[in-house]
Design a protein around this motif. Structure first.
Motif, PDB file in Angstrom:
ATOM      1  N   TYR A  63      -6.564  18.489   2.722  1.00 50.04           N
ATOM      2  CA  TYR A  63      -7.680  18.548   1.786  1.00 50.04           C
ATOM      3  C   TYR A  63      -8.602  19.726   2.120  1.00 50.04           C
ATOM      4  O   TYR A  63      -8.856  20.020   3.288  1.00 50.04           O
ATOM      5  CB  TYR A  63      -8.512  17.271   1.867  1.00 50.04           C
ATOM      6  N   LEU A  95     -15.208  11.347   0.638  1.00 53.91           N
ATOM      7  CA  LEU A  95     -13.925  10.879   1.157  1.00 53.91           C
ATOM      8  C   LEU A  95     -14.051  10.470   2.616  1.00 53.91           C
ATOM      9  O   LEU A  95     -13.511   9.435   3.035  1.00 53.91           O
ATOM     10  CB  LEU A  95     -12.877  11.976   0.992  1.00 53.91           C
ATOM     11  N   ARG A 143     -10.113   3.905   6.261  1.00 50.68           N
ATOM     12  CA  ARG A 143      -8.729   4.316   6.454  1.00 50.68           C
ATOM     13  C   ARG A 143      -7.818   3.712   5.392  1.00 50.68           C
ATOM     14  O   ARG A 143      -6.853   4.354   4.958  1.00 50.68           O
ATOM     15  CB  ARG A 143      -8.248   3.935   7.863  1.00 50.68           C
ATOM     16  N   GLU A 184      -8.519   3.255   2.285  1.00 48.01           N
ATOM     17  CA  GLU A 184      -8.661   4.116   1.105  1.00 48.01           C
ATOM     18  C   GLU A 184      -8.034   5.487   1.337  1.00 48.01           C
ATOM     19  O   GLU A 184      -7.420   6.057   0.431  1.00 48.01           O
ATOM     20  CB  GLU A 184     -10.139   4.254   0.750  1.00 48.01           C
ATOM     21  N   TRP A 185      -8.165   6.034   2.551  1.00 46.07           N
ATOM     22  CA  TRP A 185      -7.548   7.327   2.849  1.00 46.07           C
ATOM     23  C   TRP A 185      -6.027   7.238   2.673  1.00 46.07           C
ATOM     24  O   TRP A 185      -5.406   8.118   2.073  1.00 46.07           O
ATOM     25  CB  TRP A 185      -7.856   7.754   4.279  1.00 46.07           C
ATOM     26  N   SER A 186      -5.439   6.171   3.205  1.00 53.83           N
ATOM     27  CA  SER A 186      -3.986   6.009   3.110  1.00 53.83           C
ATOM     28  C   SER A 186      -3.541   5.769   1.674  1.00 53.83           C
ATOM     29  O   SER A 186      -2.502   6.267   1.234  1.00 53.83           O
ATOM     30  CB  SER A 186      -3.523   4.859   4.012  1.00 53.83           C
ATOM     31  N   ARG A 243      -3.644   9.111  -0.187  1.00 52.45           N
ATOM     32  CA  ARG A 243      -2.516   9.957   0.220  1.00 52.45           C
ATOM     33  C   ARG A 243      -1.223   9.492  -0.441  1.00 52.45           C
ATOM     34  O   ARG A 243      -0.442  10.306  -0.938  1.00 52.45           O
ATOM     35  CB  ARG A 243      -2.387   9.929   1.751  1.00 52.45           C
ATOM     36  N   PHE A 298     -10.454  10.989  10.508  1.00 50.32           N
ATOM     37  CA  PHE A 298      -9.850  11.257   9.202  1.00 50.32           C
ATOM     38  C   PHE A 298      -8.707  12.247   9.304  1.00 50.32           C
ATOM     39  O   PHE A 298      -7.643  12.071   8.706  1.00 50.32           O
ATOM     40  CB  PHE A 298     -10.904  11.796   8.242  1.00 50.32           C
ATOM     41  N   PRO A 323      -4.574  15.377   7.065  1.00 47.43           N
ATOM     42  CA  PRO A 323      -4.848  13.956   7.351  1.00 47.43           C
ATOM     43  C   PRO A 323      -4.131  13.478   8.607  1.00 47.43           C
ATOM     44  O   PRO A 323      -3.003  13.902   8.897  1.00 47.43           O
ATOM     45  CB  PRO A 323      -4.300  13.238   6.109  1.00 47.43           C
TER      46      PRO A 323
END
Length: 399
Positions: free
Chosen positions: A23, A67, A72, A74-76, A79, A212, A251
């Motif tokens: 990102y 972000l 985590r 939501e991050w995954s 992705r 992150f 990430p």
């Protein structure tokens, strides 16, 4: 792989294929917007908000700050959705795919606190021998804790920012002198961008909930200023004038295959530094000096992992919050060609380093450019890229 992205650099055997998806923040003439890198292109994420659904607000702003403040989970989820989006055959409606040559990169997130560690045993021993000859190269505490110091967040800049040679006091035969540094150096490091909820006393097992992603860091260092000032409190003006980071954040999820155990330090770790799973990383760095690769440091040689560093950083009750940045310290290996700074490569200025154009160096000269890059092993034999960090030295200003 069949994909609507027509870019030969967007392939699994290339560093910025679908296995990486870092990102960043790009400006194609319409203001800064969050993007993901696809080979040599940037996919502007607000242009595919419909496909991102309920996760679109996380990347709707002019930076990665929203972000980073997510979780985590939501991050995954984001992705996974992006991997599905960029690997399908049909072009998403409204997708804005821009060549990297047509965008201006910004610092991708608001830097909160900045901490720099000193976790390469090879670097610590080399620097001890250079700066304190005839003494034990490692201090007694070094193998027991990840040594670090607080840096200056306000001078963290994005890759490509020029580096103005700093002024400061330097040791002289007849006392200290003031003027531009004559021993300007680099430090090839790996940085960890923090996110998730504000937390204190983060354990090694929960560290991934607060990390992150990964950037490369160049901790520009004025060795002559540092050598005069660092006793007894450590780095100050020799380090605080500039720190460069990658424009793209890879990430942590992209590095699942690259995880390795950290080397043995010769005695058991204290309980709060014990890891229930390994968080060392098999990253292979390259340092280019005016287009000549002068070193290839191996991050797997680092004696403390990012999880151990974060656990130590917060064990006293200090907090970690979204946007905090901590760096590994110089990455060096056991051989001369794996040394991650020019102080080590030149052995304190004793040995000259020959570049491909025939010129020789010990420390940086005005006009020199340094690029640090890195890769890691990915799933199914793929290559994961960590975006490079670059800077060119400008002359000191007149004071």
């Amino acid at each position: 792989m069949t994909s609507w992205v027509r870019d030969p650099a967007f392939a699994r055997d290339q560093p910025f294929g679908p296995q990486t998806l870092p990102y960043g923040v790009v400006d194609a003439g319409d203001g800064p917007r969050v993007a993901v890198r696809l080979g040599e292109h940037a996919l502007v994420l607000p242009s595919v908000a419909h496909d991102l659904g309920d996760l679109a607000p996380l990347v709707a702003g002019p930076s990665l700050d929203r972000l980073l403040a997510a979780s985590r989970v939501e991050w995954s989820a984001l992705r996974a959705r992006l991997i599905s989006l960029v690997t399908r055959s049909g072009t998403p409606a409204g997708a804005q795919l821009v060549p990297l040559t047509d965008v201006r990169m910004s610092l991708p997130f608001t830097v909160g606190d900045y901490v720099d560690f000193f976790s390469s045993r090879h670097h610590a021993e080399n620097m001890g021998r250079i700066m304190r000859p005839g003494t034990e190269p490692l201090q007694p505490n070094w193998t027991h804790l990840p040594v670090g110091y607080h840096g200056r967040a306000g001078t963290v800049v994005v890759s490509g920012t020029d580096v103005e040679r700093p002024h400061g006091q330097r040791r002289g035969k007849d006392g200290p002198h003031f003027g531009p540094s004559g021993r300007l150096d680099i430090e090839a490091e790996v940085g960890f961008v923090c996110g998730g909820p504000v937390a204190r006393r983060v354990s090694t097992s929960s560290a991934p909930e607060h990390i992150f992603g990964v950037v490369l860091v160049n901790d520009w260092s004025a060795r002559d200023i540092q050598g005069w000032e660092y006793v007894p409190l450590g780095p100050f003006l020799g380090k605080s004038f500039l720190t460069s980071v990658s424009a793209w954040v890879t990430p942590l999820d992209a590095l699942a295959v690259a995880r390795v155990k950290v080397p043995d330090v010769g005695h058991p770790r204290m309980p709060y530094l014990v890891e229930d799973s390994p968080w060392g990383l098999d990253l292979r760095l390259a340092v280019e000096w005016n287009d000549t690769v002068v070193a290839r440091p191996m991050f797997a040689e680092m004696s403390f992992s990012c999880a151990q560093q974060l656990a130590h950083m917060t064990v006293n009750g200090a907090s970690v919050r979204p946007g905090d940045l901590f760096a590994s310290g110089t990455v060096s290996g056991p051989t001369q060609t794996q040394r991650g700074c020019f102080m080590e490569l030149s052995w304190g200025g004793r040995d000259r380093i020959r570049l491909s154009d025939g010129s020789e160096r010990t420390f940086l000269e005005d006009g020199d450019t340094v690029v640090i890059s890195a890769t890691a092993p990915g799933e199914d034999g793929s290559v994961v890229g960590i975006a490079p960090v670059e800077g060119t030295v400008l002359p000191a200003v007149d004071l």
